[in-house]
Design a protein around this motif. Structure first.
Motif, PDB file in Angstrom:
ATOM      1  N   ALA A 283       0.761  -1.154   0.040  1.00  0.00           N
ATOM      2  CA  ALA A 283      -0.071  -0.126  -0.183  1.00  0.00           C
ATOM      3  C   ALA A 283       0.882   1.258  -0.014  1.00  0.00           C
ATOM      4  O   ALA A 283       0.561   2.366  -0.651  1.00  0.00           O
ATOM      5  CB  ALA A 283      -0.992   0.051   1.390  1.00  0.00           C
ATOM      6  N   ALA A 284       2.183   1.035   0.606  1.00  0.00           N
ATOM      7  CA  ALA A 284       2.825   2.330   0.763  1.00  0.00           C
ATOM      8  C   ALA A 284       3.183   2.724  -0.851  1.00  0.00           C
ATOM      9  O   ALA A 284       3.513   4.140  -0.956  1.00  0.00           O
ATOM     10  CB  ALA A 284       4.119   2.175   1.270  1.00  0.00           C
ATOM     11  N   GLY A 285       3.259   1.984  -1.742  1.00  0.00           N
ATOM     12  CA  GLY A 285       3.648   2.298  -3.152  1.00  0.00           C
ATOM     13  C   GLY A 285       2.136   2.689  -3.892  1.00  0.00           C
ATOM     14  O   GLY A 285       2.413   3.346  -5.041  1.00  0.00           O
ATOM     15  N   THR A 286       0.950   2.243  -3.421  1.00  0.00           N
ATOM     16  CA  THR A 286      -0.245   2.412  -4.188  1.00  0.00           C
ATOM     17  C   THR A 286      -0.985   3.591  -3.833  1.00  0.00           C
ATOM     18  O   THR A 286      -1.780   4.024  -4.682  1.00  0.00           O
ATOM     19  CB  THR A 286      -0.910   1.104  -4.613  1.00  0.00           C
ATOM     20  N   TYR A 287      -0.976   3.690  -2.538  1.00  0.00           N
ATOM     21  CA  TYR A 287      -2.031   4.482  -1.777  1.00  0.00           C
ATOM     22  C   TYR A 287      -1.963   5.753  -2.202  1.00  0.00           C
ATOM     23  O   TYR A 287      -2.723   6.730  -1.856  1.00  0.00           O
ATOM     24  CB  TYR A 287      -2.063   4.421  -0.331  1.00  0.00           C
ATOM     25  N   THR A 288      -0.658   6.277  -2.661  1.00  0.00           N
ATOM     26  CA  THR A 288      -0.671   7.737  -3.184  1.00  0.00           C
ATOM     27  C   THR A 288      -1.584   8.278  -3.886  1.00  0.00           C
ATOM     28  O   THR A 288      -1.738   9.438  -4.131  1.00  0.00           O
ATOM     29  CB  THR A 288       0.774   7.785  -4.130  1.00  0.00           C
ATOM     30  N   SER A 289      -2.113   7.360  -4.680  1.00  0.00           N
ATOM     31  CA  SER A 289      -3.518   7.432  -5.670  1.00  0.00           C
ATOM     32  C   SER A 289      -4.603   8.017  -5.024  1.00  0.00           C
ATOM     33  O   SER A 289      -5.520   8.663  -5.575  1.00  0.00           O
ATOM     34  CB  SER A 289      -3.640   6.317  -6.633  1.00  0.00           C
ATOM     35  N   MET A 290      -4.650   8.052  -3.573  1.00  0.00           N
ATOM     36  CA  MET A 290      -5.650   8.190  -2.813  1.00  0.00           C
ATOM     37  C   MET A 290      -5.718   9.479  -1.874  1.00  0.00           C
ATOM     38  O   MET A 290      -6.404   9.574  -1.215  1.00  0.00           O
ATOM     39  CB  MET A 290      -6.284   6.872  -2.033  1.00  0.00           C
ATOM     40  N   ILE A 291      -4.288   9.666  -1.777  1.00  0.00           N
ATOM     41  CA  ILE A 291      -4.089  10.992  -1.067  1.00  0.00           C
ATOM     42  C   ILE A 291      -5.108  12.177  -0.998  1.00  0.00           C
ATOM     43  O   ILE A 291      -5.234  12.546   0.203  1.00  0.00           O
ATOM     44  CB  ILE A 291      -2.620  11.441  -1.100  1.00  0.00           C
ATOM     45  N   SER A 297      -6.797  10.131   4.179  1.00  0.00           N
ATOM     46  CA  SER A 297      -6.053   9.647   3.429  1.00  0.00           C
ATOM     47  C   SER A 297      -4.404   9.714   3.518  1.00  0.00           C
ATOM     48  O   SER A 297      -3.757   8.810   3.556  1.00  0.00           O
ATOM     49  CB  SER A 297      -6.368   9.816   1.866  1.00  0.00           C
ATOM     50  N   PHE A 298      -4.061  11.047   3.792  1.00  0.00           N
ATOM     51  CA  PHE A 298      -2.641  11.366   3.986  1.00  0.00           C
ATOM     52  C   PHE A 298      -2.032  10.923   5.092  1.00  0.00           C
ATOM     53  O   PHE A 298      -1.049  10.350   5.235  1.00  0.00           O
ATOM     54  CB  PHE A 298      -2.606  12.968   3.871  1.00  0.00           C
ATOM     55  N   VAL A 299      -2.951  10.656   6.338  1.00  0.00           N
ATOM     56  CA  VAL A 299      -2.417  10.152   7.574  1.00  0.00           C
ATOM     57  C   VAL A 299      -2.242   8.400   7.453  1.00  0.00           C
ATOM     58  O   VAL A 299      -1.399   7.725   7.823  1.00  0.00           O
ATOM     59  CB  VAL A 299      -3.562  10.248   8.628  1.00  0.00           C
ATOM     60  N   ASN A 300      -3.452   7.998   6.625  1.00  0.00           N
ATOM     61  CA  ASN A 300      -3.046   6.452   6.323  1.00  0.00           C
ATOM     62  C   ASN A 300      -1.893   6.285   5.416  1.00  0.00           C
ATOM     63  O   ASN A 300      -1.095   5.399   5.801  1.00  0.00           O
ATOM     64  CB  ASN A 300      -4.259   5.957   5.372  1.00  0.00           C
ATOM     65  N   LEU A 302       1.038   8.136   5.253  1.00  0.00           N
ATOM     66  CA  LEU A 302       1.881   8.139   6.279  1.00  0.00           C
ATOM     67  C   LEU A 302       2.289   6.842   7.191  1.00  0.00           C
ATOM     68  O   LEU A 302       3.275   6.512   7.343  1.00  0.00           O
ATOM     69  CB  LEU A 302       2.062   9.371   7.163  1.00  0.00           C
ATOM     70  N   SER A 303       1.208   6.340   7.546  1.00  0.00           N
ATOM     71  CA  SER A 303       1.309   4.804   8.636  1.00  0.00           C
ATOM     72  C   SER A 303       1.798   3.820   7.649  1.00  0.00           C
ATOM     73  O   SER A 303       2.173   3.066   8.003  1.00  0.00           O
ATOM     74  CB  SER A 303      -0.219   4.810   9.213  1.00  0.00           C
ATOM     75  N   PHE A 304       1.468   3.737   6.410  1.00  0.00           N
ATOM     76  CA  PHE A 304       1.917   2.674   5.511  1.00  0.00           C
ATOM     77  C   PHE A 304       3.402   3.070   5.151  1.00  0.00           C
ATOM     78  O   PHE A 304       4.155   2.100   4.917  1.00  0.00           O
ATOM     79  CB  PHE A 304       1.002   2.895   4.153  1.00  0.00           C
ATOM     80  N   ARG A 305       3.548   4.131   4.860  1.00  0.00           N
ATOM     81  CA  ARG A 305       5.019   4.800   4.057  1.00  0.00           C
ATOM     82  C   ARG A 305       6.127   4.450   5.179  1.00  0.00           C
ATOM     83  O   ARG A 305       7.234   4.092   4.882  1.00  0.00           O
ATOM     84  CB  ARG A 305       4.873   6.105   3.752  1.00  0.00           C
ATOM     85  N   TYR A 306       5.790   4.753   6.396  1.00  0.00           N
ATOM     86  CA  TYR A 306       7.241   4.642   7.345  1.00  0.00           C
ATOM     87  C   TYR A 306       7.081   3.647   8.330  1.00  0.00           C
ATOM     88  O   TYR A 306       5.988   3.057   8.920  1.00  0.00           O
ATOM     89  CB  TYR A 306       6.914   6.167   8.334  1.00  0.00           C
ATOM     90  N   ARG A 307       8.196   2.953   8.279  1.00  0.00           N
ATOM     91  CA  ARG A 307       8.177   1.536   8.905  1.00  0.00           C
ATOM     92  C   ARG A 307       7.945   1.716  10.457  1.00  0.00           C
ATOM     93  O   ARG A 307       7.361   0.683  10.985  1.00  0.00           O
ATOM     94  CB  ARG A 307       9.630   1.063   8.772  1.00  0.00           C
ATOM     95  N   LEU A 308       8.036   2.778  10.941  1.00  0.00           N
ATOM     96  CA  LEU A 308       7.845   2.975  12.407  1.00  0.00           C
ATOM     97  C   LEU A 308       6.557   2.406  12.794  1.00  0.00           C
ATOM     98  O   LEU A 308       6.296   2.114  14.021  1.00  0.00           O
ATOM     99  CB  LEU A 308       8.348   4.403  12.915  1.00  0.00           C
ATOM    100  N   ALA A 403      -4.091  -4.331  -2.709  1.00  0.00           N
ATOM    101  CA  ALA A 403      -3.357  -3.222  -2.563  1.00  0.00           C
ATOM    102  C   ALA A 403      -2.621  -2.614  -3.972  1.00  0.00           C
ATOM    103  O   ALA A 403      -2.927  -1.472  -4.169  1.00  0.00           O
ATOM    104  CB  ALA A 403      -1.905  -3.336  -1.782  1.00  0.00           C
ATOM    105  N   HIS A 404      -2.561  -3.297  -4.653  1.00  0.00           N
ATOM    106  CA  HIS A 404      -2.014  -3.204  -6.291  1.00  0.00           C
ATOM    107  C   HIS A 404      -3.197  -2.587  -7.173  1.00  0.00           C
ATOM    108  O   HIS A 404      -3.006  -1.903  -8.011  1.00  0.00           O
ATOM    109  CB  HIS A 404      -1.218  -4.476  -6.750  1.00  0.00           C
ATOM    110  N   VAL A 405      -4.374  -3.030  -6.538  1.00  0.00           N
ATOM    111  CA  VAL A 405      -5.514  -2.975  -7.882  1.00  0.00           C
ATOM    112  C   VAL A 405      -5.750  -1.169  -7.854  1.00  0.00           C
ATOM    113  O   VAL A 405      -6.335  -0.968  -8.845  1.00  0.00           O
ATOM    114  CB  VAL A 405      -6.764  -3.480  -7.262  1.00  0.00           C
ATOM    115  N   LEU A 406      -5.175  -0.541  -7.111  1.00  0.00           N
ATOM    116  CA  LEU A 406      -5.614   1.097  -7.086  1.00  0.00           C
ATOM    117  C   LEU A 406      -4.908   1.455  -8.180  1.00  0.00           C
ATOM    118  O   LEU A 406      -5.199   2.464  -8.840  1.00  0.00           O
ATOM    119  CB  LEU A 406      -4.976   1.650  -5.735  1.00  0.00           C
ATOM    120  N   THR A 407      -3.642   1.018  -8.508  1.00  0.00           N
ATOM    121  CA  THR A 407      -2.971   1.424  -9.614  1.00  0.00           C
ATOM    122  C   THR A 407      -2.591   0.488 -10.809  1.00  0.00           C
ATOM    123  O   THR A 407      -1.936   0.987 -11.738  1.00  0.00           O
ATOM    124  CB  THR A 407      -1.751   2.239  -9.084  1.00  0.00           C
TER     125      THR A 407
END
Length: 433
Positions: A283-291, A297-300, A302-308, A403-407
């Motif tokens: 999702a870290a790579g595809t959820y950008t399409s939903m920001i 969406s942007f909070v989501n 960030l939670s996908f993007r950062y390993r922490l 997750a990939h289906v978005l893009t």
């Protein structure tokens, strides 16, 4: 004695050669304007060739303003009919039934498309849905009436295209769910409040469809047995209970519906649907399409993007998931089946012949619908027919496909199932040949 999995299933107006249905799933493989492509035909054809008795299409938007994602073939006007005729023809070559799933997004409009970019999607309410924070605009009575008409006209087009039947997508958080669910629908008019009022829109659509296509055309409804809305990250209320799901099922049978397709979950995705982990790395790579889609969406992202943050997100997602992966909805499906006389289909990660066989023999359901395990193994029914209990490389329920289906084109993205990354991509891309 013939295997019950391969016994035909007879509905009031439809005959299906076995008890294995391809459930509603697809990717962004059509043209941006909603016209269809050869890839769509190839997508449906490969599952028909794999041995399923019936295919339930991916969601088919009946209005451009109500499409869930761009690049899905629509049925919003008569010019779409010739394409759907080609889809149906390709599926029928394999003695496979084709059921078109008619849908409206409501406020669960994942990617608006350029035509809807600055518009709030019409829904029962003014306000956000609870995963992406997409803001909806409450429909007026006139707009509800127009939506009823859109579904009725789409049903005529579906029949004209030769589709063997239609399904209304009234589960998993889309427009009908938003009206039905007590956790979402906060209207105070005739379409809100009591369960009877919340079910009014769906029942009006059923009545309108029957008035247009008659009683001799197959019509089934995909509904939530229960919402489990409180299984989300925050508690927004439980939503509809199983008893309310049973009551809706009874009303639909009385309204002349031919079958029910049982799922759960007030939104999509939901911890109970699809069962399995939230694929945050993908999702870290595809959820950008939903920001830009919603307040959250942007909070989501960030939670996908950062390993922490990922372990916390995964724990929140999994904390209320049942341990069972296959047949998760069988118990609630049986509860509904016990209260109606029409056939009942069950979805829920099915990919083991012995589990399916037991469910059918013990009257939990009349057929099963399968999505992800068929993406992993499109010829799974043929494997069952050959005596295999499972595919050699079964679906792992990793949910990377979703997750990939978005893009990206839909396919199995679990690299562990393939000899190499290149082999995985080759399989994913084969529908474009």
């Amino acid at each position: 004695m013939k295997d019950i999995i391969f016994e035909p299933l007879k509905f009031r107006n439809l005959y299906v050669k076995n008890r294995l249905f391809r459930s509603s799933i697809s990717g962004r493989i059509d043209n941006y304007d909603g016209s269809g492509t050869p890839a769509r035909i190839n997508w449906e054809k490969k599952f028909a060739a794999g041995g399923v008795g019936a295919i339930i299409s991916s969601h088919i938007p009946v209005e451009r303003s109500q499409r869930i994602l761009p690049n899905y073939a629509m049925i919003d006007r008569d010019e779409r009919i010739p394409f759907w005729k080609e889809v149906v023809k390709s599926v029928h070559e394999f003695d496979c039934v084709f059921i078109g799933q008619l849908s409206m997004s409501g406020l669960q409009q994942d990617i608006k498309g350029v035509e809807n970019k600055y518009l709030k999607p019409l829904s029962p309410i003014n306000g956000p849905e609870h995963f992406h924070g997409i803001i909806g605009k409450a429909m007026t009575r006139t707009q509800i009436s127009e939506a009823v008409g859109s579904f009725a006209r789409a049903s005529v087009r579906a029949r004209s295209a030769g589709m063997d039947g239609i399904e209304l997508h009234a589960s998993n958080g889309y427009l009908f769910t938003q009206f039905l669910s007590s956790a979402i629908n906060k209207r105070t008019d005739d379409y809100g409040g009591s369960l009877e009022n919340r079910a009014r829109f769906l029942l009006e659509v059923v009545e309108a469809i029957r008035s247009e296509v008659g009683n001799d055309y197959h019509l089934q409804i995909k509904i939530n047995a229960a919402d489990y809305h409180d299984d989300y990250f925050l508690n927004f209320g439980k939503g509809n209970t199983l008893q309310e799901g049973i009551q809706v099922a009874r009303w639909l049978e009385q309204a002349g519906v031919d079958a029910l397709h049982i799922s759960v979950g007030s939104q999509f995705p939901h911890p109970r649907n699809p069962i399995g982990p939230l694929p945050v790395e993908s999702a870290a790579g595809t959820y950008t399409s939903m920001i830009d889609s919603g307040r959250l969406s942007f909070v989501n992202y960030l939670s996908f993007r950062y390993r922490l943050f990922r372990p916390v997100v995964k724990w929140l997602w999994a904390r209320k998931q049942p341990t069972i992966s296959e047949g998760i909805n069988l118990e609630v499906c049986k509860a509904i089946k016990n209260e109606v006389s029409i056939p009942v289909l069950c979805t829920g990660g099915f990919q083991t012949a012995s589990i399916i066989r037991t469910a059918l023999e013990n009257n939990f359901c009349d057929a099963v619908t399968i999505a992800r395990p068929l993406i992993a193994n499109p010829t799974l029914p043929l494997m069952f027919a050959a005596g295999n209990d499972r595919a050699p490389k079964p679906c792992t329920y990793c949910n990377k496909c979703l997750a990939h289906v978005l893009t990206d084109p839909l396919g199995c993205y679990d690299e562990s199932r393939f000899e190499s990354y290149e082999k995985m991509i080759e399989e994913i891309m084969d529908i474009f040949e």
